[in-house]
Design a protein around this motif. Structure first.
Motif, PDB file in Angstrom:
ATOM      1  N   LYS A 115       0.801  -1.223   0.000  1.00 51.70           N
ATOM      2  CA  LYS A 115       0.000   0.000   0.000  1.00 51.70           C
ATOM      3  C   LYS A 115       0.833   1.273   0.000  1.00 51.70           C
ATOM      4  N   GLU A 116       1.981   1.270   0.640  1.00 51.53           N
ATOM      5  CA  GLU A 116       2.836   2.462   0.694  1.00 51.53           C
ATOM      6  C   GLU A 116       4.278   2.043   0.955  1.00 51.53           C
ATOM      7  N   ILE A 117       5.198   2.832   0.412  1.00 53.03           N
ATOM      8  CA  ILE A 117       6.625   2.531   0.560  1.00 53.03           C
ATOM      9  C   ILE A 117       7.346   3.835   0.873  1.00 53.03           C
ATOM     10  N   ALA A 118       8.235   3.795   1.843  1.00 51.42           N
ATOM     11  CA  ALA A 118       8.971   5.003   2.211  1.00 51.42           C
ATOM     12  C   ALA A 118      10.402   4.679   2.621  1.00 51.42           C
ATOM     13  N   MET A 119      11.277   5.624   2.338  1.00 50.17           N
ATOM     14  CA  MET A 119      12.645   5.590   2.840  1.00 50.17           C
ATOM     15  C   MET A 119      12.669   6.548   4.029  1.00 50.17           C
ATOM     16  N   VAL A 120      13.203   6.088   5.152  1.00 51.06           N
ATOM     17  CA  VAL A 120      13.233   6.890   6.365  1.00 51.06           C
ATOM     18  C   VAL A 120      14.680   7.086   6.802  1.00 51.06           C
ATOM     19  N   VAL A 121      15.030   8.329   7.097  1.00 52.30           N
ATOM     20  CA  VAL A 121      16.356   8.645   7.622  1.00 52.30           C
ATOM     21  C   VAL A 121      16.140   9.306   8.979  1.00 52.30           C
ATOM     22  N   ASP A 122      16.749   8.731  10.034  1.00 52.94           N
ATOM     23  CA  ASP A 122      16.565   9.304  11.367  1.00 52.94           C
ATOM     24  C   ASP A 122      17.640  10.330  11.688  1.00 52.94           C
ATOM     25  N   ASP A 123      17.598  10.869  12.890  1.00 54.95           N
ATOM     26  CA  ASP A 123      18.517  11.938  13.284  1.00 54.95           C
ATOM     27  C   ASP A 123      19.962  11.462  13.458  1.00 54.95           C
ATOM     28  N   LYS A 124      20.187  10.171  13.420  1.00 51.21           N
ATOM     29  CA  LYS A 124      21.551   9.630  13.483  1.00 51.21           C
ATOM     30  C   LYS A 124      22.026   9.228  12.081  1.00 51.21           C
ATOM     31  N   ASN A 125      21.269   9.643  11.070  1.00 51.12           N
ATOM     32  CA  ASN A 125      21.552   9.372   9.657  1.00 51.12           C
ATOM     33  C   ASN A 125      21.430   7.881   9.315  1.00 51.12           C
ATOM     34  N   LYS A 126      20.627   7.162  10.086  1.00 50.07           N
ATOM     35  CA  LYS A 126      20.358   5.746   9.822  1.00 50.07           C
ATOM     36  C   LYS A 126      19.184   5.648   8.851  1.00 50.07           C
ATOM     37  N   THR A 127      19.392   4.932   7.754  1.00 48.25           N
ATOM     38  CA  THR A 127      18.357   4.770   6.735  1.00 48.25           C
ATOM     39  C   THR A 127      17.669   3.418   6.884  1.00 48.25           C
ATOM     40  N   THR A 128      16.353   3.435   6.836  1.00 50.81           N
ATOM     41  CA  THR A 128      15.557   2.216   6.795  1.00 50.81           C
ATOM     42  C   THR A 128      14.500   2.387   5.705  1.00 50.81           C
ATOM     43  N   TYR A 129      13.916   1.283   5.309  1.00 51.37           N
ATOM     44  CA  TYR A 129      12.831   1.295   4.334  1.00 51.37           C
ATOM     45  C   TYR A 129      11.618   0.691   5.018  1.00 51.37           C
ATOM     46  N   GLU A 130      10.480   1.375   4.910  1.00 54.57           N
ATOM     47  CA  GLU A 130       9.265   0.914   5.554  1.00 54.57           C
ATOM     48  C   GLU A 130       8.184   0.719   4.496  1.00 54.57           C
ATOM     49  N   VAL A 131       7.590  -0.461   4.519  1.00 55.36           N
ATOM     50  CA  VAL A 131       6.590  -0.821   3.528  1.00 55.36           C
ATOM     51  C   VAL A 131       5.298  -1.185   4.252  1.00 55.36           C
ATOM     52  N   GLY A 132       4.227  -0.494   3.927  1.00 48.83           N
ATOM     53  CA  GLY A 132       2.916  -0.795   4.482  1.00 48.83           C
ATOM     54  C   GLY A 132       2.239  -1.837   3.611  1.00 48.83           C
ATOM     55  N   VAL A 133       1.865  -2.960   4.217  1.00 48.25           N
ATOM     56  CA  VAL A 133       1.242  -4.056   3.465  1.00 48.25           C
ATOM     57  C   VAL A 133      -0.012  -4.552   4.190  1.00 48.25           C
ATOM     58  N   THR A 134      -0.879  -5.186   3.416  1.00 48.11           N
ATOM     59  CA  THR A 134      -2.035  -5.847   4.019  1.00 48.11           C
ATOM     60  C   THR A 134      -1.910  -7.340   3.777  1.00 48.11           C
ATOM     61  N   LYS A 135      -2.304  -8.100   4.797  1.00 45.49           N
ATOM     62  CA  LYS A 135      -2.301  -9.558   4.688  1.00 45.49           C
ATOM     63  C   LYS A 135      -3.366 -10.078   5.644  1.00 45.49           C
ATOM     64  N   ASP A 136      -4.242 -10.921   5.138  1.00 48.08           N
ATOM     65  CA  ASP A 136      -5.326 -11.483   5.948  1.00 48.08           C
ATOM     66  C   ASP A 136      -6.132 -10.385   6.639  1.00 48.08           C
ATOM     67  N   THR A 137      -6.489  -9.358   5.915  1.00 49.29           N
ATOM     68  CA  THR A 137      -7.265  -8.194   6.360  1.00 49.29           C
ATOM     69  C   THR A 137      -6.584  -7.363   7.456  1.00 49.29           C
ATOM     70  N   LYS A 138      -5.320  -7.593   7.712  1.00 48.18           N
ATOM     71  CA  LYS A 138      -4.581  -6.804   8.700  1.00 48.18           C
ATOM     72  C   LYS A 138      -3.533  -5.960   7.988  1.00 48.18           C
ATOM     73  N   PHE A 139      -3.167  -4.827   8.593  1.00 50.50           N
ATOM     74  CA  PHE A 139      -2.164  -3.931   8.026  1.00 50.50           C
ATOM     75  C   PHE A 139      -0.872  -4.066   8.826  1.00 50.50           C
ATOM     76  N   TYR A 140       0.241  -4.191   8.104  1.00 54.43           N
ATOM     77  CA  TYR A 140       1.550  -4.348   8.733  1.00 54.43           C
ATOM     78  C   TYR A 140       2.526  -3.321   8.165  1.00 54.43           C
ATOM     79  N   ASP A 141       3.454  -2.901   9.002  1.00 51.70           N
ATOM     80  CA  ASP A 141       4.616  -2.133   8.559  1.00 51.70           C
ATOM     81  C   ASP A 141       5.781  -3.111   8.528  1.00 51.70           C
ATOM     82  N   VAL A 142       6.340  -3.330   7.351  1.00 50.71           N
ATOM     83  CA  VAL A 142       7.486  -4.213   7.204  1.00 50.71           C
ATOM     84  C   VAL A 142       8.708  -3.312   7.053  1.00 50.71           C
ATOM     85  N   VAL A 143       9.683  -3.478   7.945  1.00 45.40           N
ATOM     86  CA  VAL A 143      10.836  -2.581   7.993  1.00 45.40           C
ATOM     87  C   VAL A 143      12.082  -3.339   7.536  1.00 45.40           C
TER      88      VAL A 143
END
Length: 157
Positions: A115-143
């Motif tokens: 459903k949504e995809i984002a690149m996240v950079v925190d205040d320590k310059n650490k990059t992660t990727y967060e993907v919002g997905v649905t599975k079995d009618t539930k919503f998950y953030d996969v990091v």
């Protein structure tokens, strides 16, 4: 654990504009230090500001500036009350994810589940990727980490 909580809180609050409903936040005017920091970093961008309380006892305030990078790409910059950037989230496409993350998602989720995809950079310059997905009618953030390695999956209510 604190980084996971920050990432979760950040993603939960991200792209609220696209997810109309009960999660809408009150639009506010941030302190001058915060506005100045945003305008210096992103000149010419017009943000919609909101605030969120975070921390162990929800005793820290964060100011979120949502704005359009382009006509099709959104971003969120998050600041503390002194104007220090705490995180930045940029909407990206599937093809911009690291190959490892793409492979994991293809193996574990149907394309329409993403459903949504984002690149996240925190205040320590650490990059992660967060993907919002649905599975079995539930919503998950996969990091995923910066290299696309699976980190955690968090169910959202």
């Amino acid at each position: 654990m604190k980084n996971v909580f920050l990432a979760f809180a950040f993603l939960c609050s991200s792209f609220i504009i696209a997810q109309e409903g009960t999660n809408m936040k009150k639009v506010i005017t941030p302190p001058e230090k915060v506005k100045f920091a945003f305008e210096k970093e992103y000149p010419g961008k017009v943000p919609v500001w909101s605030e969120e309380y975070v921390g162990d006892d929800a005793d820290e305030v964060r100011f979120e500036a949502r704005y359009n990078v382009t006509n099709t790409t959104k971003a969120v910059a998050i600041y503390d009350n002194l104007g220090n950037m705490k995180a930045y989230e940029l909407q990206i496409t599937f093809s911009q994810l690291p190959p490892k993350a793409q492979a994991y998602l293809k193996k574990n989720y149907a394309p329409k589940a993403i459903k949504e995809i984002a690149m996240v950079v925190d205040d320590k310059n650490k990059t992660t990727y967060e993907v919002g997905v649905t599975k079995d009618t539930k919503f998950y953030d996969v990091v995923f980490d910066k290299d696309g390695g699976f980190d955690v999956s968090i169910e959202k209510n």
